[in-house]
Design a protein around this motif. Structure first.
Motif, PDB file in Angstrom:
ATOM      1  N   MET A 121       7.798  65.892 -18.531  1.00 40.00           N
ATOM      2  CA  MET A 121       8.174  65.984 -19.936  1.00 40.00           C
ATOM      3  C   MET A 121       9.592  66.547 -20.061  1.00 40.00           C
ATOM      4  O   MET A 121       9.875  67.651 -19.603  1.00 40.00           O
ATOM      5  CB  MET A 121       7.172  66.852 -20.681  1.00 40.00           C
ATOM      6  N   LEU A 122      10.474  65.782 -20.689  1.00 44.30           N
ATOM      7  CA  LEU A 122      11.860  66.195 -20.875  1.00 44.30           C
ATOM      8  C   LEU A 122      12.019  66.919 -22.211  1.00 44.30           C
ATOM      9  O   LEU A 122      12.607  67.988 -22.263  1.00 44.30           O
ATOM     10  CB  LEU A 122      12.782  64.982 -20.792  1.00 44.30           C
ATOM     11  N   ASP A 123      11.552  66.314 -23.282  1.00 46.07           N
ATOM     12  CA  ASP A 123      11.419  67.048 -24.546  1.00 46.07           C
ATOM     13  C   ASP A 123      10.185  66.529 -25.268  1.00 46.07           C
ATOM     14  O   ASP A 123       9.722  65.406 -25.025  1.00 46.07           O
ATOM     15  CB  ASP A 123      12.689  67.006 -25.408  1.00 46.07           C
ATOM     16  N   ARG A 124       9.643  67.369 -26.136  1.00 48.92           N
ATOM     17  CA  ARG A 124       8.380  67.003 -26.779  1.00 48.92           C
ATOM     18  C   ARG A 124       8.127  67.886 -27.996  1.00 48.92           C
ATOM     19  O   ARG A 124       8.305  69.098 -27.938  1.00 48.92           O
ATOM     20  CB  ARG A 124       7.220  67.136 -25.794  1.00 48.92           C
ATOM     21  N   ILE A 125       7.690  67.253 -29.074  1.00 54.54           N
ATOM     22  CA  ILE A 125       7.205  67.964 -30.256  1.00 54.54           C
ATOM     23  C   ILE A 125       5.899  67.291 -30.657  1.00 54.54           C
ATOM     24  O   ILE A 125       5.897  66.158 -31.148  1.00 54.54           O
ATOM     25  CB  ILE A 125       8.212  67.917 -31.419  1.00 54.54           C
ATOM     26  N   GLY A 126       4.777  67.944 -30.410  1.00 57.20           N
ATOM     27  CA  GLY A 126       3.481  67.371 -30.732  1.00 57.20           C
ATOM     28  C   GLY A 126       2.561  67.343 -29.535  1.00 57.20           C
ATOM     29  O   GLY A 126       2.949  67.715 -28.420  1.00 57.20           O
ATOM     30  N   LYS A 127       1.339  66.907 -29.760  1.00 59.56           N
ATOM     31  CA  LYS A 127       0.334  66.834 -28.702  1.00 59.56           C
ATOM     32  C   LYS A 127       0.386  65.457 -28.052  1.00 59.56           C
ATOM     33  O   LYS A 127       1.411  65.053 -27.545  1.00 59.56           O
ATOM     34  CB  LYS A 127      -1.035  67.185 -29.281  1.00 59.56           C
ATOM     35  N   GLU A 128      -0.743  64.728 -28.047  1.00 58.51           N
ATOM     36  CA  GLU A 128      -0.711  63.412 -27.422  1.00 58.51           C
ATOM     37  C   GLU A 128       0.075  62.411 -28.259  1.00 58.51           C
ATOM     38  O   GLU A 128       0.732  61.534 -27.735  1.00 58.51           O
ATOM     39  CB  GLU A 128      -2.132  62.914 -27.151  1.00 58.51           C
ATOM     40  N   VAL A 129      -0.002  62.519 -29.569  1.00 60.99           N
ATOM     41  CA  VAL A 129       0.869  61.719 -30.432  1.00 60.99           C
ATOM     42  C   VAL A 129       2.060  62.601 -30.759  1.00 60.99           C
ATOM     43  O   VAL A 129       1.963  63.533 -31.554  1.00 60.99           O
ATOM     44  CB  VAL A 129       0.147  61.277 -31.714  1.00 60.99           C
ATOM     45  N   ALA A 130       3.206  62.314 -30.134  1.00 62.99           N
ATOM     46  CA  ALA A 130       4.327  63.254 -30.188  1.00 62.99           C
ATOM     47  C   ALA A 130       5.659  62.524 -30.238  1.00 62.99           C
ATOM     48  O   ALA A 130       5.781  61.375 -29.804  1.00 62.99           O
ATOM     49  CB  ALA A 130       4.298  64.165 -28.963  1.00 62.99           C
ATOM     50  N   ARG A 131       6.646  63.231 -30.776  1.00 64.74           N
ATOM     51  CA  ARG A 131       8.030  62.818 -30.573  1.00 64.74           C
ATOM     52  C   ARG A 131       8.379  63.289 -29.176  1.00 64.74           C
ATOM     53  O   ARG A 131       8.416  64.489 -28.911  1.00 64.74           O
ATOM     54  CB  ARG A 131       8.953  63.488 -31.588  1.00 64.74           C
ATOM     55  N   ALA A 132       8.613  62.365 -28.251  1.00 59.43           N
ATOM     56  CA  ALA A 132       8.690  62.768 -26.848  1.00 59.43           C
ATOM     57  C   ALA A 132       9.671  61.911 -26.062  1.00 59.43           C
ATOM     58  O   ALA A 132       9.844  60.727 -26.331  1.00 59.43           O
ATOM     59  CB  ALA A 132       7.308  62.681 -26.205  1.00 59.43           C
ATOM     60  N   THR A 133      10.298  62.558 -25.085  1.00 60.18           N
ATOM     61  CA  THR A 133      11.098  61.890 -24.062  1.00 60.18           C
ATOM     62  C   THR A 133      10.479  62.266 -22.729  1.00 60.18           C
ATOM     63  O   THR A 133      10.359  63.456 -22.414  1.00 60.18           O
ATOM     64  CB  THR A 133      12.568  62.332 -24.124  1.00 60.18           C
ATOM     65  N   THR A 134      10.079  61.276 -21.940  1.00 62.75           N
ATOM     66  CA  THR A 134       9.228  61.535 -20.789  1.00 62.75           C
ATOM     67  C   THR A 134       9.523  60.555 -19.660  1.00 62.75           C
ATOM     68  O   THR A 134       9.830  59.390 -19.906  1.00 62.75           O
ATOM     69  CB  THR A 134       7.738  61.370 -21.185  1.00 62.75           C
ATOM     70  N   ILE A 135       9.411  61.035 -18.425  1.00 60.52           N
ATOM     71  CA  ILE A 135       9.346  60.153 -17.264  1.00 60.52           C
ATOM     72  C   ILE A 135       7.868  59.992 -16.929  1.00 60.52           C
ATOM     73  O   ILE A 135       7.156  60.983 -16.743  1.00 60.52           O
ATOM     74  CB  ILE A 135      10.114  60.724 -16.064  1.00 60.52           C
ATOM     75  N   VAL A 136       7.392  58.749 -16.883  1.00 62.81           N
ATOM     76  CA  VAL A 136       5.967  58.481 -16.681  1.00 62.81           C
ATOM     77  C   VAL A 136       5.783  57.702 -15.374  1.00 62.81           C
ATOM     78  O   VAL A 136       6.476  56.700 -15.137  1.00 62.81           O
ATOM     79  CB  VAL A 136       5.371  57.689 -17.853  1.00 62.81           C
ATOM     80  N   ARG A 137       4.831  58.170 -14.555  1.00 63.37           N
ATOM     81  CA  ARG A 137       4.518  57.502 -13.290  1.00 63.37           C
ATOM     82  C   ARG A 137       3.109  56.907 -13.353  1.00 63.37           C
ATOM     83  O   ARG A 137       2.139  57.617 -13.583  1.00 63.37           O
ATOM     84  CB  ARG A 137       4.620  58.491 -12.127  1.00 63.37           C
TER      85      ARG A 137
END
Length: 212
Positions: free
Chosen positions: A32-48
């Motif tokens: 998780m790079l940045d995140r606001i919220g739970k599973e439904v979130a405003r988020a920037t993420t690296i996903v594998r």
């Protein structure tokens, strides 16, 4: 959940220093790079995605954009190999999966409500140093290639994100390598120098002013 949620501050996240965190879907992990919220979130993420893993079908009310970093990412729209840049607008729905495994950089819930642009671009085609990916009144997205040792200065309006696709650079005395991420707030310029192997970077500008 709030991770790097102060958009008035410079933030750097280094891939090798950040742990993988399990998601609700078996075989899918995230940095998780940045995140606001739970599973439904405003988020920037690296996903594998492990080979054969998938998420259940879901709707992105706030839109989704991603860049495939490794492997092949798949959904109902097709197969997206390394270098694919995709934008799925608000209210779009899909079932993401990776038969043979994949790693993606993904941004969720960050589109303007009226944005209805569907984008699919292979960023590996062409040799131009600047490859435009998307542009509207609110943001600009592109991939840039910097020559070895090149000095790069930018004064973006509305903030800036830089993600290292390949190579690396130094900024503010800090070294950034493959899959590292830097976020600069509105009003702060970028002054960097590409590493000895140069750098290929994904850049997004203009979109952070609304977060202040």
């Amino acid at each position: 959940m709030r991770i790097n949620a102060d958009f008035a501050k410079r933030v750097a996240v280094h891939f090798d220093d950040t742990p993988w965190i399990a998601s609700p879907a078996p075989g899918v992990e995230r940095k998780m790079l940045d995140r606001i919220g739970k599973e439904v979130a405003r988020a920037t993420t690296i996903v594998r995605f492990a080979p054969g893993s998938a998420f259940k079908a879901h709707t992105h009310d706030g839109g989704e954009e991603y860049l495939v970093l490794d492997g092949v990412f798949q959904d109902e729209l097709g197969d997206f190999p390394v270098g694919s840049y995709v934008r799925n607008p608000p209210t779009s729905r899909h079932t993401p999966a990776a038969m043979d495994g994949a790693i993606i950089l993904v941004k969720l819930h960050q589109f303007q409500p009226e944005d209805r642009h569907q984008v699919q671009i292979n960023t590996n085609i062409g040799a131009d140093p600047v490859l435009p990916l998307f542009h509207d009144a609110h943001e600009e997205v592109r991939v840039e290639t910097w020559a070895p040792g090149a000095r790069v200065g930018k004064e973006p309006e509305g903030g800036m994100e830089v993600f290292v696709v390949d190579g690396g650079f130094t900024e503010n005395g800090e070294e950034f390598a493959r899959w590292d991420w830097l976020r600069l707030p509105p009003g702060q310029g970028f002054s960097g120098r590409a590493g000895p192997d140069g750098a290929r970077v994904w850049i997004k500008t203009g979109h952070l002013a609304q977060m202040l």
